[in-house]
Design a protein around this motif. Structure first.
Motif, PDB file in Angstrom:
ATOM      1  N   PRO A   1       0.790  -1.229   0.000  1.00 14.35           N
ATOM      2  CA  PRO A   1       0.000   0.000   0.000  1.00 14.35           C
ATOM      3  C   PRO A   1       0.825   1.284   0.000  1.00 14.35           C
ATOM      4  N   ALA A   2       2.027   1.260   0.544  1.00 16.69           N
ATOM      5  CA  ALA A   2       2.837   2.490   0.587  1.00 16.69           C
ATOM      6  C   ALA A   2       3.164   2.964  -0.824  1.00 16.69           C
ATOM      7  N   GLN A   3       3.538   2.035  -1.702  1.00 20.00           N
ATOM      8  CA  GLN A   3       3.862   2.426  -3.070  1.00 20.00           C
ATOM      9  C   GLN A   3       2.620   2.914  -3.798  1.00 20.00           C
ATOM     10  N   SER A   4       1.486   2.285  -3.552  1.00 28.37           N
ATOM     11  CA  SER A   4       0.249   2.715  -4.188  1.00 28.37           C
ATOM     12  C   SER A   4      -0.105   4.134  -3.770  1.00 28.37           C
ATOM     13  N   ARG A   5       0.032   4.433  -2.487  1.00 29.67           N
ATOM     14  CA  ARG A   5      -0.254   5.790  -2.001  1.00 29.67           C
ATOM     15  C   ARG A   5       0.704   6.798  -2.617  1.00 29.67           C
ATOM     16  N   MET A   6       1.981   6.419  -2.757  1.00 31.04           N
ATOM     17  CA  MET A   6       2.959   7.325  -3.346  1.00 31.04           C
ATOM     18  C   MET A   6       2.589   7.638  -4.793  1.00 31.04           C
ATOM     19  N   ALA A   7       2.188   6.624  -5.553  1.00 29.50           N
ATOM     20  CA  ALA A   7       1.846   6.830  -6.960  1.00 29.50           C
ATOM     21  C   ALA A   7       0.657   7.758  -7.105  1.00 29.50           C
ATOM     22  N   VAL A   8      -0.370   7.559  -6.290  1.00 31.32           N
ATOM     23  CA  VAL A   8      -1.590   8.347  -6.444  1.00 31.32           C
ATOM     24  C   VAL A   8      -1.390   9.796  -5.993  1.00 31.32           C
ATOM     25  N   GLN A   9      -0.411  10.060  -5.144  1.00 31.18           N
ATOM     26  CA  GLN A   9      -0.156  11.419  -4.678  1.00 31.18           C
ATOM     27  C   GLN A   9       0.675  12.224  -5.663  1.00 31.18           C
ATOM     28  N   ASP A  10       1.315  11.575  -6.606  1.00 29.97           N
ATOM     29  CA  ASP A  10       2.208  12.241  -7.542  1.00 29.97           C
ATOM     30  C   ASP A  10       1.554  12.261  -8.924  1.00 29.97           C
ATOM     31  N   ASP A  11       1.077  13.435  -9.342  1.00 30.95           N
ATOM     32  CA  ASP A  11       0.378  13.550 -10.625  1.00 30.95           C
ATOM     33  C   ASP A  11       1.251  13.119 -11.801  1.00 30.95           C
ATOM     34  N   ASP A  12       2.543  13.446 -11.755  1.00 33.35           N
ATOM     35  CA  ASP A  12       3.428  13.078 -12.851  1.00 33.35           C
ATOM     36  C   ASP A  12       3.595  11.561 -12.943  1.00 33.35           C
ATOM     37  N   THR A  13       3.719  10.905 -11.795  1.00 33.13           N
ATOM     38  CA  THR A  13       3.835   9.446 -11.793  1.00 33.13           C
ATOM     39  C   THR A  13       2.548   8.814 -12.302  1.00 33.13           C
ATOM     40  N   MET A  14       1.411   9.342 -11.908  1.00 30.11           N
ATOM     41  CA  MET A  14       0.135   8.809 -12.390  1.00 30.11           C
ATOM     42  C   MET A  14       0.009   8.995 -13.902  1.00 30.11           C
TER      43      MET A  14
END
Length: 193
Positions: A104-117
């Motif tokens: 879940p930590a990586q999933s949360r990181m991805a969703v918080q970063d618009d560029d990564t998404m």
């Protein structure tokens, strides 16, 4: 300055970290389709063979540079081997195996970063959709691959990135049971004239 020798540059143990940093910047700036291995190599000052040595492929470079370990090129390659009938199950197993392992930590990181998404969306709409269409073949392969990516993207979003409790609580076996028919229909149902 571009390294003109092939392989590992001498005397620079931080080469992999430099390649990763440069790749992250380029993927975030230009997206997955707009970033080439050659461009990353040039910007990092290394030969593109070194990227293959460290990361295996553009997909491997993408997943490691953005810490998206859930985008594993070997898992996609394995899912796209074997019978056409088993493709839906293999794709679902690949998604749940990779994303469950990422945590879940990586999933949360991805969703918080618009560029990564954005980069992840580019990957799903580009590489994944094109590879599935190539595997399926035929005149409506792109349409079916697009539908399949819609099902897989929906699963990734509702199970990992912005979980809906009922979807997030499913076991991997239940994910296959619940999402399998929709993915199978997307992959194999042809539009009626």
């Amino acid at each position: 300055m571009l390294n003109k020798t092939r392989g590992r540059p001498r005397g620079n143990p931080d080469t992999k970290a430099r390649i990763t940093e440069v790749a992250r910047e380029l993927f975030l700036k230009h997206g997955y389709p707009g970033t080439t291995v050659r461009a990353v190599a040039a910007a990092a000052g290394v030969d593109s063979a070194l990227i293959s040595y460290h990361f295996g492929s553009k997909q491997g470079l993408f997943s490691q540079s953005l810490n998206l370990l859930c985008v594993d090129p070997t898992a996609l390659d394995q899912a796209l081997r074997g019978s056409r009938d088993g493709l839906a199950a293999r794709l679902l197993d690949s998604v749940t195996g990779l994303w469950d392992a990422a945590g879940p930590a990586q999933s949360r990181m991805a969703v918080q970063d618009d560029d990564t998404m954005r980069a992840l969306r580019d990957y799903l709409d580009g590489e994944l959709r094109l590879r599935i269409a190539e595997f399926l073949g035929g005149p409506d392969a792109t349409r079916r691959a697009t539908a399949a990516v819609g099902v897989l993207g929906g699963l990734i979003f509702t199970r990992y990135l912005n979980p809906i409790h009922s979807v997030g609580a499913l076991s991997p076996v239940d994910v296959r049971r619940v999402f399998g028919p929709a993915l199978h229909a997307a992959l194999y149902d042809r539009a009626r004239a």
